[in-house]
Design an enzyme around this catalytic site. Sequence first.
Site, PDB file in Angstrom:
ATOM      1  N   LYS A  35      67.149  59.666  21.542  1.00  0.00           N
ATOM      2  CA  LYS A  35      67.645  58.548  21.976  1.00  0.00           C
ATOM      3  C   LYS A  35      66.323  57.477  22.140  1.00  0.00           C
ATOM      4  O   LYS A  35      65.322  58.159  22.950  1.00  0.00           O
ATOM      5  CB  LYS A  35      68.256  58.545  23.250  1.00  0.00           C
ATOM      6  CG  LYS A  35      68.678  57.096  23.929  1.00  0.00           C
ATOM      7  CD  LYS A  35      69.513  57.252  24.932  1.00  0.00           C
ATOM      8  CE  LYS A  35      69.003  57.320  26.407  1.00  0.00           C
ATOM      9  NZ  LYS A  35      68.369  56.083  26.885  1.00  0.00           N
ATOM     10  N   ASP A  41      68.886  52.606  21.671  1.00  0.00           N
ATOM     11  CA  ASP A  41      69.609  52.276  23.007  1.00  0.00           C
ATOM     12  C   ASP A  41      68.970  51.133  23.398  1.00  0.00           C
ATOM     13  O   ASP A  41      68.196  51.261  24.378  1.00  0.00           O
ATOM     14  CB  ASP A  41      69.598  53.403  23.852  1.00  0.00           C
ATOM     15  CG  ASP A  41      70.491  53.024  25.199  1.00  0.00           C
ATOM     16  OD1 ASP A  41      71.430  52.398  25.053  1.00  0.00           O
ATOM     17  OD2 ASP A  41      70.286  53.952  26.353  1.00  0.00           O
ATOM     18  N   LEU A  42      69.186  50.072  22.820  1.00  0.00           N
ATOM     19  CA  LEU A  42      68.510  48.746  23.541  1.00  0.00           C
ATOM     20  C   LEU A  42      69.412  47.806  24.164  1.00  0.00           C
ATOM     21  O   LEU A  42      69.373  46.795  24.670  1.00  0.00           O
ATOM     22  CB  LEU A  42      67.927  48.149  22.126  1.00  0.00           C
ATOM     23  CG  LEU A  42      66.950  48.982  21.397  1.00  0.00           C
ATOM     24  CD1 LEU A  42      66.096  48.151  20.392  1.00  0.00           C
ATOM     25  CD2 LEU A  42      65.579  49.169  22.286  1.00  0.00           C
ATOM     26  N   LYS A  43      70.583  48.254  24.345  1.00  0.00           N
ATOM     27  CA  LYS A  43      71.749  47.449  25.028  1.00  0.00           C
ATOM     28  C   LYS A  43      71.639  46.059  25.039  1.00  0.00           C
ATOM     29  O   LYS A  43      71.511  45.219  25.811  1.00  0.00           O
ATOM     30  CB  LYS A  43      71.632  47.898  26.712  1.00  0.00           C
ATOM     31  CG  LYS A  43      71.703  49.381  26.818  1.00  0.00           C
ATOM     32  CD  LYS A  43      71.927  49.647  28.410  1.00  0.00           C
ATOM     33  CE  LYS A  43      72.156  51.068  28.571  1.00  0.00           C
ATOM     34  NZ  LYS A  43      71.069  52.063  28.434  1.00  0.00           N
ATOM     35  N   HIS A  78      72.697  42.177  24.756  1.00  0.00           N
ATOM     36  CA  HIS A  78      73.410  41.228  25.314  1.00  0.00           C
ATOM     37  C   HIS A  78      72.823  39.799  25.251  1.00  0.00           C
ATOM     38  O   HIS A  78      71.762  39.474  25.810  1.00  0.00           O
ATOM     39  CB  HIS A  78      73.444  41.688  26.957  1.00  0.00           C
ATOM     40  CG  HIS A  78      74.744  41.007  27.877  1.00  0.00           C
ATOM     41  ND1 HIS A  78      74.924  41.120  29.107  1.00  0.00           N
ATOM     42  CD2 HIS A  78      75.588  40.217  27.289  1.00  0.00           C
ATOM     43  CE1 HIS A  78      75.904  40.347  29.446  1.00  0.00           C
ATOM     44  NE2 HIS A  78      76.300  39.887  28.312  1.00  0.00           N
ATOM     45  N   ASP A  79      73.601  39.034  24.476  1.00  0.00           N
ATOM     46  CA  ASP A  79      72.983  37.778  24.297  1.00  0.00           C
ATOM     47  C   ASP A  79      74.188  36.799  23.558  1.00  0.00           C
ATOM     48  O   ASP A  79      75.221  37.484  23.542  1.00  0.00           O
ATOM     49  CB  ASP A  79      71.791  37.600  23.330  1.00  0.00           C
ATOM     50  CG  ASP A  79      70.781  36.606  23.586  1.00  0.00           C
ATOM     51  OD1 ASP A  79      71.366  35.435  23.638  1.00  0.00           O
ATOM     52  OD2 ASP A  79      69.492  36.675  23.752  1.00  0.00           O
ATOM     53  N   ILE A  80      73.973  35.802  23.088  1.00  0.00           N
ATOM     54  CA  ILE A  80      74.835  35.117  22.305  1.00  0.00           C
ATOM     55  C   ILE A  80      75.241  35.808  21.205  1.00  0.00           C
ATOM     56  O   ILE A  80      74.424  36.476  20.522  1.00  0.00           O
ATOM     57  CB  ILE A  80      74.529  33.422  22.175  1.00  0.00           C
ATOM     58  CG1 ILE A  80      73.312  33.510  21.244  1.00  0.00           C
ATOM     59  CG2 ILE A  80      74.202  32.746  23.372  1.00  0.00           C
ATOM     60  CD1 ILE A  80      72.894  32.138  20.663  1.00  0.00           C
ATOM     61  N   ASN A 118      75.689  35.361  17.899  1.00  0.00           N
ATOM     62  CA  ASN A 118      74.853  35.464  16.637  1.00  0.00           C
ATOM     63  C   ASN A 118      73.305  36.081  16.928  1.00  0.00           C
ATOM     64  O   ASN A 118      73.248  36.863  16.067  1.00  0.00           O
ATOM     65  CB  ASN A 118      74.245  33.616  16.329  1.00  0.00           C
ATOM     66  CG  ASN A 118      73.473  33.913  14.983  1.00  0.00           C
ATOM     67  OD1 ASN A 118      73.932  34.371  14.014  1.00  0.00           O
ATOM     68  ND2 ASN A 118      72.262  33.262  15.192  1.00  0.00           N
ATOM     69  N   THR A 178      76.028  52.540  34.896  1.00  0.00           N
ATOM     70  CA  THR A 178      76.506  53.672  35.628  1.00  0.00           C
ATOM     71  C   THR A 178      75.557  53.468  36.788  1.00  0.00           C
ATOM     72  O   THR A 178      75.829  54.461  37.948  1.00  0.00           O
ATOM     73  CB  THR A 178      76.065  54.900  35.278  1.00  0.00           C
ATOM     74  OG1 THR A 178      74.767  55.064  34.574  1.00  0.00           O
ATOM     75  CG2 THR A 178      77.362  55.021  34.226  1.00  0.00           C
ATOM     76  N   ARG A 224      65.385  63.926  31.534  1.00  0.00           N
ATOM     77  CA  ARG A 224      64.220  64.887  32.453  1.00  0.00           C
ATOM     78  C   ARG A 224      64.727  66.302  32.306  1.00  0.00           C
ATOM     79  O   ARG A 224      63.347  67.065  32.373  1.00  0.00           O
ATOM     80  CB  ARG A 224      64.220  64.479  33.780  1.00  0.00           C
ATOM     81  CG  ARG A 224      63.506  62.954  33.724  1.00  0.00           C
ATOM     82  CD  ARG A 224      63.909  62.068  34.980  1.00  0.00           C
ATOM     83  NE  ARG A 224      65.136  61.635  35.103  1.00  0.00           N
ATOM     84  CZ  ARG A 224      65.638  60.690  35.819  1.00  0.00           C
ATOM     85  NH1 ARG A 224      65.005  60.533  36.765  1.00  0.00           N
ATOM     86  NH2 ARG A 224      66.782  60.495  35.997  1.00  0.00           N
TER      87      ARG A 224
HETATM   88  O1  C5P Z   1      66.625  61.965  32.907  1.00  0.00           O
HETATM   89  P1  C5P Z   1      67.931  61.764  32.582  1.00  0.00           P
HETATM   90  O2  C5P Z   1      68.815  62.817  32.023  1.00  0.00           O
HETATM   91  O3  C5P Z   1      68.563  61.083  33.687  1.00  0.00           O
HETATM   92  O4  C5P Z   1      68.149  60.436  31.683  1.00  0.00           O
HETATM   93  C1  C5P Z   1      69.294  59.897  31.151  1.00  0.00           C
HETATM   94  C2  C5P Z   1      68.950  58.857  30.176  1.00  0.00           C
HETATM   95  O5  C5P Z   1      70.215  58.157  29.792  1.00  0.00           O
HETATM   96  C3  C5P Z   1      68.024  57.835  30.360  1.00  0.00           C
HETATM   97  O6  C5P Z   1      67.594  57.403  29.212  1.00  0.00           O
HETATM   98  C4  C5P Z   1      68.877  56.724  30.954  1.00  0.00           C
HETATM   99  O7  C5P Z   1      68.095  55.533  30.795  1.00  0.00           O
HETATM  100  C5  C5P Z   1      70.077  56.990  29.923  1.00  0.00           C
HETATM  101  N1  C5P Z   1      71.424  56.171  30.683  1.00  0.00           N
HETATM  102  C6  C5P Z   1      71.797  56.613  31.836  1.00  0.00           C
HETATM  103  N2  C5P Z   1      73.006  56.064  32.376  1.00  0.00           N
HETATM  104  C7  C5P Z   1      73.519  55.038  31.493  1.00  0.00           C
HETATM  105  C8  C5P Z   1      72.989  54.749  30.333  1.00  0.00           C
HETATM  106  C9  C5P Z   1      71.882  55.312  29.879  1.00  0.00           C
HETATM  107  O8  C5P Z   1      71.267  57.475  32.316  1.00  0.00           O
HETATM  108  N3  C5P Z   1      74.383  54.388  32.039  1.00  0.00           N
END
Ligand code: C5P
Length: 242
Positions: A32, A59-61, A63-65, A67, A124, A222
């Site tokens: 990721k 995973d760049l999420k 969110h914009d208009i 286009n 989350t 982690r």
């Molecule tokens: O270190 P850890 O296992 O907590 O990392 C979880 C990864 O998942 C991180 O890259 C975090 O940004 C991502 N993530 C998250 N919760 C989300 C979306 C992504 O923890 N809702």
Amino acid sequence: MRTELVVALDFSERSEAEQLMEKLEGLPVIYKVGLELFLATGASWVQTLCSLGHRVFLDLKFHDIPNTVAQAVVQGAKTGAEFITVHLSGGRRMLDEIDLKLAEALTAGQIAGRPKILGVSVLTSFHEEEWIANVSHMAKISGVRPISDSVQHFASLAHDHPAIQGMVCSPKEISLVRTKHSHLFLMVPGIRPEGAPAHDQSRVMTPREAREAGASAVVVGRPITRAEDPRAATLSILGELE
Ligand code: C5P
């Protein structure tokens, strides 16, 4: 179906990411790449990873208009990434535009295939009170909605739309979404092996629990990146996912 393991490359330096990947060489994992590393390395590095045969979740999420998001998704798809995230709160028109632009890029031969587009519903990191305060401006019109209602609303949007193949969801939400939407790919962060510290994750599950609940993939950062022996930690998690 097998539950996949996604290793979150949460680093600010390309060299740190590459050192970890070297330690995990040959293991069946997906990498990721989030905003931090992407801004340090750029799309060409992601493209190199994919061309070397690595599976990448970008995973760049977005969110914009409509286009802008659709064009960004096409650029992401050009790297060869297998998964790309967008915020479902961008709405149906944004999803329509993604579908259209990906189809056009495919026809024009600009991309080799369609990536799986995963929708982010409610981040989350939100606690219930914070979420309600955040949407309270809408409450006057529609009534305050708890997180679970919003997640179900977004899951229905994702389920009904051809642009979306899955969702990112917290361990707590897996069964809520899985019971109604059996075909969605559920990407689940907040995963901790038995006895591992939770860090800042408030609702965690073990890899085995997430698999049993119906996760398609678990995202682990982690517990692997900070492990003394990252390869051993990864192998142990893979063992729980079998
Ligand atoms: O270190 P850890 O296992 O907590 O990392 C979880 C990864 O998942 C991180 O890259 C975090 O940004 C991502 N993530 C998250 N919760 C989300 C979306 C992504 O923890 N809702």
